[in-house]
Design a protein around this motif. Structure first.
Motif, PDB file in Angstrom:
ATOM      1  N   PRO A 186       0.810  -1.230   0.000  1.00 35.50           N
ATOM      2  CA  PRO A 186       0.000   0.000   0.000  1.00 35.50           C
ATOM      3  C   PRO A 186       0.836   1.270   0.000  1.00 35.50           C
ATOM      4  N   VAL A 187       2.036   1.219   0.543  1.00 40.51           N
ATOM      5  CA  VAL A 187       2.902   2.405   0.522  1.00 40.51           C
ATOM      6  C   VAL A 187       3.323   2.724  -0.908  1.00 40.51           C
ATOM      7  N   LEU A 188       3.611   1.689  -1.702  1.00 45.01           N
ATOM      8  CA  LEU A 188       3.956   1.922  -3.102  1.00 45.01           C
ATOM      9  C   LEU A 188       2.764   2.455  -3.886  1.00 45.01           C
ATOM     10  N   GLU A 189       1.572   1.999  -3.549  1.00 45.97           N
ATOM     11  CA  GLU A 189       0.382   2.548  -4.209  1.00 45.97           C
ATOM     12  C   GLU A 189       0.223   4.030  -3.883  1.00 45.97           C
ATOM     13  N   ARG A 190       0.517   4.392  -2.655  1.00 44.89           N
ATOM     14  CA  ARG A 190       0.440   5.808  -2.268  1.00 44.89           C
ATOM     15  C   ARG A 190       1.515   6.627  -2.986  1.00 44.89           C
ATOM     16  N   LEU A 191       2.713   6.074  -3.120  1.00 45.66           N
ATOM     17  CA  LEU A 191       3.770   6.773  -3.846  1.00 45.66           C
ATOM     18  C   LEU A 191       3.416   6.946  -5.320  1.00 45.66           C
ATOM     19  N   PHE A 192       2.758   5.940  -5.886  1.00 38.78           N
ATOM     20  CA  PHE A 192       2.324   6.058  -7.273  1.00 38.78           C
ATOM     21  C   PHE A 192       1.284   7.160  -7.429  1.00 38.78           C
ATOM     22  N   GLN A 248       5.087  10.139 -12.147  1.00 43.46           N
ATOM     23  CA  GLN A 248       6.192  10.234 -13.096  1.00 43.46           C
ATOM     24  C   GLN A 248       7.432   9.494 -12.604  1.00 43.46           C
ATOM     25  N   LEU A 249       7.450   9.094 -11.330  1.00 43.29           N
ATOM     26  CA  LEU A 249       8.587   8.380 -10.770  1.00 43.29           C
ATOM     27  C   LEU A 249       8.262   6.924 -10.444  1.00 43.29           C
ATOM     28  N   PHE A 250       7.047   6.664  -9.966  1.00 44.18           N
ATOM     29  CA  PHE A 250       6.646   5.325  -9.539  1.00 44.18           C
ATOM     30  C   PHE A 250       5.515   4.761 -10.412  1.00 44.18           C
ATOM     31  N   GLY A 251       5.353   5.299 -11.609  1.00 42.67           N
ATOM     32  CA  GLY A 251       4.254   4.872 -12.467  1.00 42.67           C
ATOM     33  C   GLY A 251       4.672   3.804 -13.447  1.00 42.67           C
ATOM     34  N   ALA A 252       4.187   3.936 -14.682  1.00 42.65           N
ATOM     35  CA  ALA A 252       4.472   2.936 -15.709  1.00 42.65           C
ATOM     36  C   ALA A 252       5.946   2.916 -16.087  1.00 42.65           C
ATOM     37  N   ARG A 253       6.632   4.050 -15.924  1.00 44.21           N
ATOM     38  CA  ARG A 253       8.061   4.143 -16.273  1.00 44.21           C
ATOM     39  C   ARG A 253       8.853   4.477 -15.019  1.00 44.21           C
ATOM     40  N   HIS A 307      11.049  -1.316  -4.053  1.00 48.62           N
ATOM     41  CA  HIS A 307      11.090  -0.580  -5.318  1.00 48.62           C
ATOM     42  C   HIS A 307      12.491  -0.604  -5.927  1.00 48.62           C
ATOM     43  N   ALA A 308      13.512  -0.424  -5.089  1.00 45.96           N
ATOM     44  CA  ALA A 308      14.887  -0.383  -5.600  1.00 45.96           C
ATOM     45  C   ALA A 308      15.366  -1.754  -6.057  1.00 45.96           C
ATOM     46  N   ARG A 309      14.788  -2.831  -5.514  1.00 38.02           N
ATOM     47  CA  ARG A 309      15.192  -4.183  -5.914  1.00 38.02           C
ATOM     48  C   ARG A 309      14.348  -4.740  -7.059  1.00 38.02           C
ATOM     49  N   SER A 310      13.351  -4.024  -7.518  1.00 40.90           N
ATOM     50  CA  SER A 310      12.506  -4.511  -8.599  1.00 40.90           C
ATOM     51  C   SER A 310      13.297  -4.553  -9.903  1.00 40.90           C
ATOM     52  N   THR A 311      12.907  -5.458 -10.789  1.00 45.56           N
ATOM     53  CA  THR A 311      13.606  -5.615 -12.061  1.00 45.56           C
ATOM     54  C   THR A 311      13.464  -4.378 -12.933  1.00 45.56           C
TER      55      THR A 311
END
Length: 335
Positions: free
Chosen positions: A100-106, A111-116, A148-152
């Protein structure tokens, strides 16, 4: 007087042969008790197709219906039991739950945590805590940023050498060469785990060679920067450096052949069956490499000239004149 042969009937004459009855008619006569004449009359009155009609009027045999979903077992194969039929459909993986924290960041920074994904500036965690003290808890945000930093997808953006961005979406300095190098190695490790039978080492060597060129560092400086305790990783770096040296040697050979030909770039390209644009680009690159090498050599010479001379030792400081004075001539010896 009449003729006897014509007056009295001939009793020796044979009776007309009656049609032979089939077995079905005889059985019918025995059941009804009728005589042979009646059977003959009945057989004459009844059409020959009546037995076939009686067979057609028989009710059809009812087919045994199987339960719905059950298949008829094939010949030579044993029918599957209920446990084997339950194991037939493949189990589908449940979708991974998003933090849920990543959803909030999105929602806050698409522009930083979205599709790109783009590389983030160093210290972005502290900046997020300062901007949104009520939205995020420190520990929860640390866990989400680690995911997020460890994601591919994020590692791909780092390995591509894109610039780091702040929370406002502004591009800052590019990612450090050692960070690009480690991201490439991690992506290679994950692909090797997904494809255990595929040889991905040549692709890794080529990608590291491109990263070395994109870093702008001297090849030896890059090797010293990313050198680690892993012998296999160091061997891959050495292969990339050898590949770059081979490519540079080919470009220099092309430049020497062009200068010795005395032709224009267009004529030289036609003579060797090459594209003129490729020849122009390769020659320009060799000239730029030579200029950079000459500039680096001049800078190294200037730095060596500007370096202070080493201090004299205590013995040299105590008797500098004795060290500088010439030795006394020896006395001539008699013959």
């Amino acid at each position: 007087m009449t003729d006897a042969s014509t007056a009295a009937p001939n009793t020796n004459a044979r009776n007309a042969r009656r049609p032979r009855q089939d077995l079905a008619e005889q059985l019918q006569q025995l059941k009804t008790g009728a005589g042979p004449d009646a059977g003959a009359d009945a057989s004459a009155a009844q059409p020959a197709s009546e037995p076939q009609q009686q067979q057609q009027q028989r009710p059809p045999r009812a087919k045994q219906q199987r339960p719905q979903g059950q298949q008829q077992p094939q010949q030579g194969r044993k029918p599957r039991g209920p446990q084997q039929q339950q194991q037939q459909p493949e189990t589908q993986r449940a979708p991974r739950k998003v933090n849920p924290v990543l959803e909030r960041l999105f929602a806050l920074y698409p522009q930083l945590f979205g599709a790109r994904f783009v590389p983030l500036k160093l210290g972005v965690y502290e900046e997020l805590i300062a901007r949104h003290p009520e939205d995020f808890k420190a520990e929860d945000l640390k866990v989400a940023m680690g995911q997020h930093a460890r994601s591919t997808r994020y590692l791909e953006s780092v390995a591509a050498g894109h610039a780091r961005h702040d929370l406002d979406g502004n591009a800052l300095d590019p990612v450090a060469p050692e960070h690009v190098h480690h991201a490439i190695l991690e992506l290679h490790r994950r692909r090797s785990h997904r494809n255990p039978g595929e040889d991905l080492r040549p692709q890794l060597v080529t990608r590291i060679a491109k990263a070395i060129e994109a870093s702008g560092l001297d090849h030896e400086a890059y090797a010293v920067l990313v050198r680690s305790r892993d012998a296999n990783t160091n061997a891959i770096v050495d292969e990339a450096l050898a590949e770059l040296a081979q490519q540079a040697a080919k470009r220099e050979a092309l430049l020497r052949a062009f200068e010795a030909s005395g032709r224009s770039e267009q004529e030289f390209a036609d003579m060797y069956g090459m594209k003129p644009a490729d020849v122009t680009r390769t020659l320009q690159r060799v000239r730029d490499d030579q200029k950079r090498a000459a500039a680096a050599a001049e800078a190294a010479a200037a730095a060596a000239a500007a370096a202070p001379e080493p201090e004299a030792t205590e013995v040299q400081a105590a008797a500098p004149e004795a060290e500088a004075a010439p030795a006394a001539p020896e006395a001539p010896t008699a013959d």
